[in-house]
Design a protein around this motif. Structure first.
Motif, PDB file in Angstrom:
ATOM      1  N   LYS A  53      29.504  15.064  -8.865  1.00  0.00           N
ATOM      2  CA  LYS A  53      29.618  16.299  -9.511  1.00  0.00           C
ATOM      3  C   LYS A  53      28.763  16.423 -10.695  1.00  0.00           C
ATOM      4  O   LYS A  53      28.650  17.692 -11.052  1.00  0.00           O
ATOM      5  CB  LYS A  53      30.976  16.874  -9.243  1.00  0.00           C
TER       6      LYS A  53
ATOM      7  N   GLY B 214      31.022  25.278  -3.215  1.00  0.00           N
ATOM      8  CA  GLY B 214      31.368  24.771  -4.743  1.00  0.00           C
ATOM      9  C   GLY B 214      30.301  24.416  -5.458  1.00  0.00           C
ATOM     10  O   GLY B 214      30.227  23.823  -6.366  1.00  0.00           O
ATOM     11  N   ASN B 215      29.025  24.793  -5.253  1.00  0.00           N
ATOM     12  CA  ASN B 215      27.696  24.895  -5.936  1.00  0.00           C
ATOM     13  C   ASN B 215      27.764  25.789  -6.927  1.00  0.00           C
ATOM     14  O   ASN B 215      28.271  26.874  -6.859  1.00  0.00           O
ATOM     15  CB  ASN B 215      26.435  24.613  -5.094  1.00  0.00           C
ATOM     16  N   THR B 216      27.129  25.305  -8.253  1.00  0.00           N
ATOM     17  CA  THR B 216      26.852  26.371  -9.310  1.00  0.00           C
ATOM     18  C   THR B 216      25.660  27.268  -9.224  1.00  0.00           C
ATOM     19  O   THR B 216      24.613  26.442  -9.096  1.00  0.00           O
ATOM     20  CB  THR B 216      27.211  25.546 -10.701  1.00  0.00           C
TER      21      THR B 216
ATOM     22  N   LEU C  49      30.194  30.170  -8.521  1.00  0.00           N
ATOM     23  CA  LEU C  49      30.439  29.051  -7.589  1.00  0.00           C
ATOM     24  C   LEU C  49      30.341  29.567  -6.263  1.00  0.00           C
ATOM     25  O   LEU C  49      30.832  30.756  -5.872  1.00  0.00           O
ATOM     26  CB  LEU C  49      31.968  28.453  -7.659  1.00  0.00           C
TER      27      LEU C  49
ATOM     28  N   THR D 239      37.716  19.224 -13.265  1.00  0.00           N
ATOM     29  CA  THR D 239      36.159  19.203 -13.813  1.00  0.00           C
ATOM     30  C   THR D 239      35.820  20.804 -14.236  1.00  0.00           C
ATOM     31  O   THR D 239      36.138  21.682 -13.351  1.00  0.00           O
ATOM     32  CB  THR D 239      35.052  19.010 -12.800  1.00  0.00           C
TER      33      THR D 239
ATOM     34  N   TRP E 153      35.238  26.194 -12.649  1.00  0.00           N
ATOM     35  CA  TRP E 153      35.892  25.288 -12.056  1.00  0.00           C
ATOM     36  C   TRP E 153      35.336  24.687 -10.875  1.00  0.00           C
ATOM     37  O   TRP E 153      35.987  25.025  -9.688  1.00  0.00           O
ATOM     38  CB  TRP E 153      37.499  25.585 -11.792  1.00  0.00           C
ATOM     39  N   PRO E 154      34.419  23.589 -10.725  1.00  0.00           N
ATOM     40  CA  PRO E 154      34.253  22.679  -9.698  1.00  0.00           C
ATOM     41  C   PRO E 154      35.539  22.332  -8.676  1.00  0.00           C
ATOM     42  O   PRO E 154      35.371  22.406  -7.376  1.00  0.00           O
ATOM     43  CB  PRO E 154      33.180  21.980  -9.978  1.00  0.00           C
ATOM     44  N   ASP E 155      36.266  21.819  -9.478  1.00  0.00           N
ATOM     45  CA  ASP E 155      37.461  21.263  -8.988  1.00  0.00           C
ATOM     46  C   ASP E 155      38.516  20.951 -10.074  1.00  0.00           C
ATOM     47  O   ASP E 155      38.367  21.399 -11.115  1.00  0.00           O
ATOM     48  CB  ASP E 155      37.129  19.841  -8.351  1.00  0.00           C
TER      49      ASP E 155
END
Length: 399
Positions: free
Chosen positions: A46, A395-397, A391, A309, A304-306
């Protein structure tokens, strides 16, 4: 690692029998844990930045939003218009222009499931845009915001049956579709907001709303609408949640305008960035409020990707990855400063003049001129402030 994290790791792959090996001196149990956690973080995919797609616009992009499959993007070219581009292979072409606002468009959000776009502007209005397949055009519906000051940001709720509009009117307009009137109506979150609201974010339960602004406070409020929302389950933020219930109020240690705010994917924590160059993470279940000061310029956006993180970006032109380290958070990596990733630096129209770039860097980053600086560009993919990140469903930015 030695400069950024205080860990000295030596590569010994050139020694006999040590191909692909690193040398790390064993320390105390606590020191060993820090080393293991750091290596795990760095090896986590990530944190590896790869440019999935890139397009250089001939104008400043002040707001943007992608559709669900990222085949279309809506951008504001720092004007009262919204331009929609469609991707065909590797080429982006202009497809539509949305022209209803009278003043600068301040925010765009694209609902992935219903394929509706909401825009808001300094003209105190918001529009919901629906695509008419028969006419191949986007049709606007005016939203009854009842604002006396500019709208600053708009965001769809997770179920896409509501959206929130922040404003300079010391309130947040929570908008929903009124079946009786056949248009979008609003209710205002007012107490205890004391100044312009700059940012809003929805909790996964579709009821709680986080907001922050120029009163230097980050708040979590209930945006429950009777007849629209189902009764929410109890969370760490509370059980009884009538409209405008204050569930939490936070601020960074040094103060500063709250530029961006977001809930964690599980909804148990909220993070926000402020103009004092800090990131603050609050978790009501444990009562912890952790702030991390940055040595760079202020952040203006975060995602927040997860749950462990956070990626923040802003005036330093490069996203910074923060990772959870036990009960605290720390800056783990800066993205996009690899020379191999600087594909846009040479191609961007604004980078053709090295003298211009040198003076821009001196002005925006308070850095003195350096001799032998080459083309004068920054060591990052972006050459100016990153104003927004989103996002996608995977989940990609997107920046």
């Amino acid at each position: 690692m030695a400069q950024n994290r205080g860990l000295v790791v030596r590569y010994r792959g050139t020694d006999f029998g040590c191909e692909g090996c690193l040398r790390i001196t064993v320390g105390t149990a606590e020191e060993n844990k820090v080393v293991i956690d750091t290596l795990r973080t760095l090896l986590d995919g990530k944190l590896k930045m790869s440019i999935l797609d890139e397009h250089n616009f001939p104008f400043c992009v002040t707001a943007h939003a992608f559709n669900r499959d990222k085949t279309q993007v809506a951008v504001c070219p720092n004007s009262n218009e919204v331009h929609i581009y469609t991707r065909s292979g590797a080429v982006w072409t202009a497809a539509h222009v949305l022209r209803e606002h009278d003043l600068l468009v301040t925010s765009i959000d694209w609902a992935p499931q219903t394929n509706r776009i909401v825009t808001c502007s300094q003209d105190k209005n918001a529009y919901v845009w629906t695509f008419d397949a028969a006419g191949a055009a986007w049709k606007p519906t005016l939203v009854h915001l009842r604002l006396q000051r500019a709208a600053t940001q708009a965001r769809w709720s997770p179920q896409e049956n509501k959206f929130a509009v922040a404003s300079g009117d010391k309130c947040v307009a929570v908008c929903y579709f009124g079946e009786d009137n056949d248009w979008w109506v609003s209710k205002h979150l007012k107490r205890p907001i004391a100044s312009t609201v700059l940012c809003v974010a929805w909790h996964p339960n579709n009821v709680l709303l986080a907001c922050g602004g120029t009163d230097m406070k980050a708040r979590v409020l209930s945006a429950y609408i009777k007849g629209v929302d189902e009764k929410p389950a109890a969370t760490a933020w509370g059980e009884r949640l009538p409209f405008n219930t204050l569930c939490g109020e936070f601020e960074s240690p040094a103060g500063g305008w709250v530029h961006s705010i977001a809930f964690s994917p599980d909804g148990d924590s909220v993070a926000f960035v402020t103009h004092d160059s800090s990131l603050t993470v609050a978790s009501p279940a444990t009562g912890s409020v952790v702030s991390v000061r940055s040595h760079g310029l202020p952040f203006v956006t975060l995602v927040w990707p997860d749950t462990r993180t956070i990626v923040a970006a802003g005036h330093d032109c490069a996203p910074v990855v923060f990772t959870a380290d036990g009960t605290s958070w720390r800056a783990a990596k800066r993205l996009g400063e690899d020379e191999m990733l600087r594909r846009s630096a040479a191609a961007s129209p604004s980078n053709s003049n090295s003298a211009f770039n040198m003076f821009r860097q001196m002005d925006s980053r308070s850095q003195p001129a350096k001799s032998g600086s080459g083309d004068g560009s920054l060591k990052s993919v972006h050459q100016n402030t990153i104003s927004e990140m989103h996002l996608d469903p995977a989940g990609n930015t997107a920046e």
